[in-house]
Design an enzyme around this catalytic site. Structure first.
Site, PDB file in Angstrom:
ATOM      1  N   GLN A  64       0.843  -1.193   0.000  1.00 14.72           N
ATOM      2  CA  GLN A  64       0.000   0.000   0.000  1.00 14.72           C
ATOM      3  C   GLN A  64       0.882   1.248   0.000  1.00 14.72           C
ATOM      4  O   GLN A  64       1.751   1.414   0.861  1.00 14.72           O
ATOM      5  CB  GLN A  64      -0.909   0.037   1.228  1.00 14.72           C
TER       6      GLN A  64
ATOM      7  N   ARG B 235      -7.776   2.181  -2.398  1.00 16.35           N
ATOM      8  CA  ARG B 235      -8.613   2.120  -1.193  1.00 16.35           C
ATOM      9  C   ARG B 235      -9.296   3.461  -0.974  1.00 16.35           C
ATOM     10  O   ARG B 235      -8.667   4.521  -1.048  1.00 16.35           O
ATOM     11  CB  ARG B 235      -7.762   1.786   0.032  1.00 16.35           C
TER      12      ARG B 235
ATOM     13  N   TYR C 254      -5.766  10.793   4.814  1.00 13.68           N
ATOM     14  CA  TYR C 254      -4.438  11.096   4.294  1.00 13.68           C
ATOM     15  C   TYR C 254      -4.529  11.891   2.988  1.00 13.68           C
ATOM     16  O   TYR C 254      -5.597  12.311   2.573  1.00 13.68           O
ATOM     17  CB  TYR C 254      -3.636   9.806   4.178  1.00 13.68           C
TER      18      TYR C 254
ATOM     19  N   GLY D  18      -8.599  -6.773   9.767  1.00 14.95           N
ATOM     20  CA  GLY D  18      -7.388  -6.228  10.354  1.00 14.95           C
ATOM     21  C   GLY D  18      -6.992  -6.907  11.647  1.00 14.95           C
ATOM     22  O   GLY D  18      -6.151  -7.793  11.676  1.00 14.95           O
TER      23      GLY D  18
END
Length: 357
Positions: free
Chosen positions: A98, A226, A179, A310
């Protein structure tokens, strides 16, 4: 639940099941961002997952936000990641790295060269971040010039090439969770008046140009992305046009033929249904807080092609095996999530160890 264990084609690859290890920052790289042997062991332990998506990995010095996160833009980074990918491939797994630029979610103390963060606009998050000296306020970032925008797109392209050179099966572009890429989507973080701000099309432009650059470099069948529609992490507010932006973005990304769309769902079921219709390739769904008994439900219902997990995978290297056998699960130790050594990282027991926490 049986559909979740069936094979699936994802881009260039045939995967053994529909379970995805979600990206999770663990802060165990070296100070200069080189993946370690311990990281190789950690990912290899979880190679039975249909797909591993690694922790967020910066494409440049200025892209770093958090302490001890890995990079993928130098020869040393490539060599470090090659140890990881080789270890995963030896166990029969598939791994996408990623790529994430932190944008304003950063602090100069965490960045090589003590650089000021870059963001769409000079607007701070009003939140704090962990540094080597403890928690500190995230300062006001520098608004990106058009040259900065183009350089950052080039950095994503270069990082994607480095990932493939390191043996990764592909890359996931991080356009979620507060982000840089998502910062362009949110009017309260992006007040630009040029081609990258204002209208839905303009606010989605940066994400689309990053995706196109990566596809041009390594191919659509090795590229995923994503998104997290409606996520307010990092103080973002996508406003009333948020759902329309994601419908537009998804339709445009679909034209590129990416390997997958990874959706972190925050509860907008109507939007999720629309995205499912607009997206014609593999759709990965990640629902925070999903319970064990819900595993496989979204695939069975046709809402997703794969499901990402996760914490369950963090604490259970043999997550797939435990699901298949109906065995008890280890509980994740949140005190060891970030930084440190093997404790809470590579020492979680498997069924084969005959020791269940």
């Amino acid at each position: 639940m049986q559909e979740i264990f069936s094979r699936i084609r994802l881009g260039a690859y045939a995967l053994p099941n529909r379970l995805v290890m979600a990206p999770m920052t663990r802060s165990r790289a070296t100070a200069d961002g080189v993946p370690t042997e311990l990281m190789a062991e950690y990912y290899a332990q979880r190679a039975s997952m249909g797909l591993i998506v690694t922790e967020a990995t910066q494409p440049s010095d200025i892209g770093q936000g958090t302490v001890a996160t890995p990079g993928i833009y130098t020869d040393a980074h490539i060599q470090g990641w090659r140890r990881v990918t080789s270890a995963v491939h030896e166990k029969g797994g598939h791994l996408f790295i990623q790529i994430m630029h932190s944008g304003r979610m950063s602090h100069p103390d965490n960045v090589p060269g003590h650089l000021q963060a870059l963001a769409p606009s000079a607007i701070a998050t009003q939140e704090q971040i962990h540094t080597v000296e403890g928690m500190k306020d995230m300062p006001v970032p520098r608004a990106m010039t058009l040259e900065d925008v183009q350089q950052t797109i080039a950095d994503f392209r270069h990082a994607a090439r480095c990932a493939i050179e390191a043996g990764a099966d592909g890359v996931e572009i991080h356009a979620a969770n507060g982000y840089l890429v998502q910062q362009f989507f949110a009017p309260n973080a992006n007040t630009r008046t040029d081609a990258y701000g204002g209208s839905i099309e303009n606010r989605a432009r940066f994400a689309l140009e990053v995706a196109k650059a990566v596809v041009d470099e390594i191919g659509a069948d090795r590229t995923g992305i994503r998104i997290s529609p409606g996520a307010t992490l990092g103080g973002l507010d996508e406003g009333p046009e948020g759902p329309a932006l994601y419908r537009y973005l998804t339709a445009e990304l679909n034209r590129l033929g990416l390997a997958y769309l990874d959706v972190m769902d925050w509860g907008n079921s109507a939007l999720l249904a629309d995205l499912r219709t607009l997206w014609h390739q593999t759709l990965i769904l990640n629902r925070p807080g999903r319970l064990r008994e819900q595993v496989g439900a979204d695939v069975a219902a046709g809402l997703a092609d794969m499901e990402a997990y996760g914490g369950h995978v963090l604490a259970n290297p043999d997550f797939v095996n435990r699901l298949q056998m109906g065995a008890p699960m280890n509980t994740a130790d949140s005190a060891t999530f970030f930084g440190g050594g093997s404790q809470g990282y590579t020492d979680y027991p498997t069924l084969a160890s005959h020791d269940v926490w």
